[in-house]
Design a protein around this motif. Structure first.
Motif, PDB file in Angstrom:
ATOM      1  N   GLY A 130       7.712  -0.298 -15.306  1.00 50.29           N
ATOM      2  CA  GLY A 130       6.522   0.536 -15.268  1.00 50.29           C
ATOM      3  C   GLY A 130       5.366  -0.053 -14.482  1.00 50.29           C
ATOM      4  N   SER A 131       5.535  -1.263 -13.946  1.00 52.99           N
ATOM      5  CA  SER A 131       4.439  -1.922 -13.228  1.00 52.99           C
ATOM      6  C   SER A 131       4.328  -1.481 -11.779  1.00 52.99           C
ATOM      7  CB  SER A 131       4.614  -3.444 -13.280  1.00 52.99           C
ATOM      8  OG  SER A 131       5.813  -3.846 -12.611  1.00 52.99           O
ATOM      9  N   VAL A 132       5.408  -0.902 -11.221  1.00 55.98           N
ATOM     10  CA  VAL A 132       5.405  -0.451  -9.828  1.00 55.98           C
ATOM     11  C   VAL A 132       6.128   0.883  -9.734  1.00 55.98           C
ATOM     12  CG1 VAL A 132       5.361  -2.800  -8.899  1.00 55.98           C
ATOM     13  CG2 VAL A 132       7.564  -1.661  -9.276  1.00 55.98           C
ATOM     14  N   SER A 133       5.929   1.569  -8.611  1.00 52.64           N
ATOM     15  CA  SER A 133       6.673   2.812  -8.360  1.00 52.64           C
ATOM     16  C   SER A 133       8.159   2.495  -8.242  1.00 52.64           C
ATOM     17  CB  SER A 133       6.177   3.473  -7.081  1.00 52.64           C
ATOM     18  OG  SER A 133       6.404   2.623  -5.969  1.00 52.64           O
ATOM     19  N   ARG A 134       8.985   3.444  -8.651  1.00 56.83           N
ATOM     20  CA  ARG A 134      10.430   3.229  -8.594  1.00 56.83           C
ATOM     21  C   ARG A 134      11.090   3.978  -7.441  1.00 56.83           C
ATOM     22  NH1 ARG A 134      12.130   4.866 -14.500  1.00 56.83           N
ATOM     23  NH2 ARG A 134      14.150   5.070 -13.441  1.00 56.83           N
ATOM     24  N   PHE A 135      10.547   5.133  -7.070  1.00 57.20           N
ATOM     25  CA  PHE A 135      11.135   5.933  -5.994  1.00 57.20           C
ATOM     26  C   PHE A 135      10.130   6.993  -5.571  1.00 57.20           C
ATOM     27  CE2 PHE A 135      12.792   7.634 -10.086  1.00 57.20           C
ATOM     28  CZ  PHE A 135      12.171   8.871 -10.082  1.00 57.20           C
ATOM     29  N   THR A 136      10.487   7.724  -4.517  1.00 59.30           N
ATOM     30  CA  THR A 136       9.622   8.771  -3.988  1.00 59.30           C
ATOM     31  C   THR A 136      10.421  10.032  -3.673  1.00 59.30           C
ATOM     32  OG1 THR A 136       8.267   7.088  -2.898  1.00 59.30           O
ATOM     33  CG2 THR A 136       7.920   9.350  -2.220  1.00 59.30           C
ATOM     34  N   PRO A 137      10.265  11.109  -4.434  1.00 66.32           N
ATOM     35  CA  PRO A 137      10.842  12.387  -4.002  1.00 66.32           C
ATOM     36  C   PRO A 137      10.244  12.798  -2.655  1.00 66.32           C
ATOM     37  CG  PRO A 137      10.180  12.489  -6.309  1.00 66.32           C
ATOM     38  CD  PRO A 137       9.602  11.219  -5.746  1.00 66.32           C
ATOM     39  N   HIS A 138      11.057  13.357  -1.773  1.00 62.87           N
ATOM     40  CA  HIS A 138      10.557  13.775  -0.466  1.00 62.87           C
ATOM     41  C   HIS A 138      11.407  14.915   0.069  1.00 62.87           C
ATOM     42  CE1 HIS A 138      13.427  10.449   0.108  1.00 62.87           C
ATOM     43  NE2 HIS A 138      13.773  11.025   1.251  1.00 62.87           N
ATOM     44  N   LYS A 170      10.035   4.482  -0.536  1.00 56.88           N
ATOM     45  CA  LYS A 170      10.820   3.736  -1.517  1.00 56.88           C
ATOM     46  C   LYS A 170      11.822   4.672  -2.181  1.00 56.88           C
ATOM     47  CE  LYS A 170       8.734   0.684  -4.168  1.00 56.88           C
ATOM     48  NZ  LYS A 170       8.023   0.052  -5.320  1.00 56.88           N
ATOM     49  N   CYS A 171      13.099   4.300  -2.104  1.00 56.64           N
ATOM     50  CA  CYS A 171      14.153   5.089  -2.738  1.00 56.64           C
ATOM     51  C   CYS A 171      14.656   4.443  -4.026  1.00 56.64           C
ATOM     52  CB  CYS A 171      15.317   5.274  -1.776  1.00 56.64           C
ATOM     53  SG  CYS A 171      14.866   6.224  -0.298  1.00 56.64           S
ATOM     54  N   PHE A 172      14.431   3.145  -4.174  1.00 61.38           N
ATOM     55  CA  PHE A 172      14.830   2.442  -5.392  1.00 61.38           C
ATOM     56  C   PHE A 172      14.077   1.128  -5.476  1.00 61.38           C
ATOM     57  CE2 PHE A 172      17.356  -0.868  -7.478  1.00 61.38           C
ATOM     58  CZ  PHE A 172      17.499  -0.310  -8.743  1.00 61.38           C
ATOM     59  N   ASP A 173      13.776   0.708  -6.707  1.00 61.85           N
ATOM     60  CA  ASP A 173      13.193  -0.609  -6.960  1.00 61.85           C
ATOM     61  C   ASP A 173      13.813  -1.135  -8.240  1.00 61.85           C
ATOM     62  OD1 ASP A 173      11.471  -2.857  -7.510  1.00 61.85           O
ATOM     63  OD2 ASP A 173       9.933  -1.911  -6.271  1.00 61.85           O
ATOM     64  N   SER A 174      14.330  -2.357  -8.189  1.00 64.20           N
ATOM     65  CA  SER A 174      14.974  -2.931  -9.372  1.00 64.20           C
ATOM     66  C   SER A 174      13.968  -3.312 -10.454  1.00 64.20           C
ATOM     67  CB  SER A 174      15.820  -4.151  -8.987  1.00 64.20           C
ATOM     68  OG  SER A 174      15.001  -5.190  -8.462  1.00 64.20           O
ATOM     69  N   LEU A 234       2.857   1.430  -1.223  1.00 63.97           N
ATOM     70  CA  LEU A 234       4.282   1.481  -1.539  1.00 63.97           C
ATOM     71  C   LEU A 234       4.558   1.232  -3.024  1.00 63.97           C
ATOM     72  CD1 LEU A 234       6.974   1.891   0.017  1.00 63.97           C
ATOM     73  CD2 LEU A 234       7.130  -0.597   0.171  1.00 63.97           C
ATOM     74  N   ASP A 235       3.873   0.263  -3.617  1.00 62.57           N
ATOM     75  CA  ASP A 235       4.145  -0.072  -5.012  1.00 62.57           C
ATOM     76  C   ASP A 235       3.363   0.778  -6.010  1.00 62.57           C
ATOM     77  OD1 ASP A 235       6.160  -1.871  -4.748  1.00 62.57           O
ATOM     78  OD2 ASP A 235       4.906  -3.662  -4.908  1.00 62.57           O
ATOM     79  N   GLU A 236       2.542   1.682  -5.495  1.00 63.48           N
ATOM     80  CA  GLU A 236       1.793   2.588  -6.372  1.00 63.48           C
ATOM     81  C   GLU A 236       2.303   4.021  -6.200  1.00 63.48           C
ATOM     82  OE1 GLU A 236      -2.247   1.920  -5.273  1.00 63.48           O
ATOM     83  OE2 GLU A 236      -2.255  -0.161  -5.989  1.00 63.48           O
ATOM     84  N   ALA A 237       2.134   4.567  -5.011  1.00 65.38           N
ATOM     85  CA  ALA A 237       2.566   5.943  -4.744  1.00 65.38           C
ATOM     86  C   ALA A 237       4.051   6.038  -4.439  1.00 65.38           C
ATOM     87  CB  ALA A 237       1.769   6.524  -3.582  1.00 65.38           C
ATOM     88  N   GLY A 238       4.644   4.922  -3.964  1.00 65.38           N
ATOM     89  CA  GLY A 238       6.051   4.940  -3.583  1.00 65.38           C
ATOM     90  C   GLY A 238       6.266   5.143  -2.096  1.00 65.38           C
ATOM     91  N   PHE A 239       5.187   5.292  -1.335  1.00 66.02           N
ATOM     92  CA  PHE A 239       5.286   5.434   0.115  1.00 66.02           C
ATOM     93  C   PHE A 239       4.029   4.862   0.734  1.00 66.02           C
ATOM     94  CE2 PHE A 239       3.447   9.336  -1.567  1.00 66.02           C
ATOM     95  CZ  PHE A 239       2.340   9.550  -0.766  1.00 66.02           C
ATOM     96  N   GLN A 240       4.131   4.516   2.018  1.00 68.01           N
ATOM     97  CA  GLN A 240       2.970   3.946   2.706  1.00 68.01           C
ATOM     98  C   GLN A 240       3.097   4.194   4.208  1.00 68.01           C
ATOM     99  OE1 GLN A 240       1.966   0.140   1.185  1.00 68.01           O
ATOM    100  NE2 GLN A 240       0.252  -0.211   2.564  1.00 68.01           N
ATOM    101  N   PHE A 241       1.994   4.647   4.807  1.00 69.07           N
ATOM    102  CA  PHE A 241       1.949   4.938   6.239  1.00 69.07           C
ATOM    103  C   PHE A 241       1.394   3.741   7.006  1.00 69.07           C
ATOM    104  CE2 PHE A 241       1.372   9.032   4.043  1.00 69.07           C
ATOM    105  CZ  PHE A 241       2.386   9.778   4.624  1.00 69.07           C
ATOM    106  N   TYR A 242       1.910   3.562   8.220  1.00 69.34           N
ATOM    107  CA  TYR A 242       1.441   2.477   9.082  1.00 69.34           C
ATOM    108  C   TYR A 242       1.443   2.949  10.525  1.00 69.34           C
ATOM    109  CZ  TYR A 242       2.726  -0.576   5.147  1.00 69.34           C
ATOM    110  OH  TYR A 242       2.869  -1.152   3.917  1.00 69.34           O
TER     111      TYR A 242
END
Length: 280
Positions: free
Chosen positions: A244-252, A236-240, A62-70
């Motif tokens: 630059g240390s984490v992903s901010r959002f994910t186009p989908h 992830k659609c937004f991160d405050s 989630l914090d790298e690619a912006g999404f995570q499967f479970y």
């Protein structure tokens, strides 16, 4: 070149800003006669390689690619009953999001059930189709507005002093999502400044804001082929945190997978939208 079962080539729809330089907008309500929404952005299609990450899901966090499967089965099945969804599925999903993210507080503010219907043109109020356009649900402005809209006013100042996110929890319903699956763009391949732009989302009584996505050959699109109702993806659609240390959002976007077997059930899914807060 990846083998066909690892990578597919499919058409994705992107959007460009209005050529006249006017403020981009999209209406949230579809025309009751045509089923289409009013907008002034310009659609454009591209053939895109989309990698099936089945068996390599752990590479996308989630914090790298912006999404995570479970793999998170649910006993809840009555997804067509909105009242029961909010009463029973919401609390379960809050617990799941807290567990998977370490968040201290999670507030679900809405949900959408989608059912692919090839005979239906556009959306109707009671029948939402998979979104066939690359997008990000929120902007920074609309995310902060969501906190003000959905949380008690006395809580907002303290909540905004800490990290918060907007995360969607997406799950297939009833059957594996082999038809019109969900494609996600790895944030590490996105240029946030140049690849996206804000679009006014016009409601009858207010305005929100979403982000449209321009095409870029550097984008790396992924999907998990045949996601089952026991599987979820956090988007992830937004991160405050915007340093630059984490992903901010994910186009989908939803897309037509050329490897979909004939005769499979139409894709049905539910997505919950959550405000996710942290203590630090």
């Amino acid at each position: 070149m990846a083998s066909p079962n690892v990578e597919v080539t499919a058409k994705l729809t992107f959007t460009l800003p209005p050529p006249d330089g006017s403020r981009p907008y999209q209406s949230i309500n579809a025309d009751t006669k045509t089923g289409f929404r009013d907008f002034n952005t310009v659609s454009t299609e591209r053939n895109v390689n989309i990698e099936n990450v089945r068996g390599r899901e752990h590479l996308y966090q989630l914090d790298e690619a912006g999404f995570q499967f479970y793999n998170r089965p649910t006993k809840f099945t009555d997804f067509r009953n909105d009242e029961k969804v909010m009463k029973e599925y919401y609390p379960e999903s809050v617990d799941v999001i807290k567990e998977l993210t370490g968040a201290s507080r999670v507030v679900l503010f809405d949900h959408t059930r989608r059912l692919r219907n090839p005979d239906q043109v556009g959306d109707t109020p009671g029948s939402r189709q998979p979104v066939a356009q690359a997008h990000v649900d929120q902007t920074r402005r609309s995310s902060i507005a969501r906190v003000h809209r959905h949380l008690p006013a006395e809580d907002v100042p303290e909540l905004l002093r800490h990290r918060f996110q907007i995360i969607n929890l997406w799950r297939p319903i009833g059957n594996p999502a082999l038809e019109w699956p969900l494609a996600l763009c790895d944030f590490r391949s996105v240029d946030p400044k140049n690849d996206t732009y804000p679009v006014a989302l016009v409601y009858p009584d207010r305005e929100g804001e979403t982000m449209c996505v321009k095409p870029n050959d550097k984008h790396e699109w992924k999907y998990l082929r045949g996601m089952t109702p026991d599987e979820i993806v956090l988007i992830k659609c937004f991160d405050s945190v915007e340093d630059g240390s984490v992903s901010r959002f994910t186009p989908h976007t939803g897309f037509e997978d050329p490897t979909t077997p004939k005769g499979v059930p139409h894709r049905e899914s539910i997505e919950l939208r959550a405000l996710v807060f942290y203590d630090d």
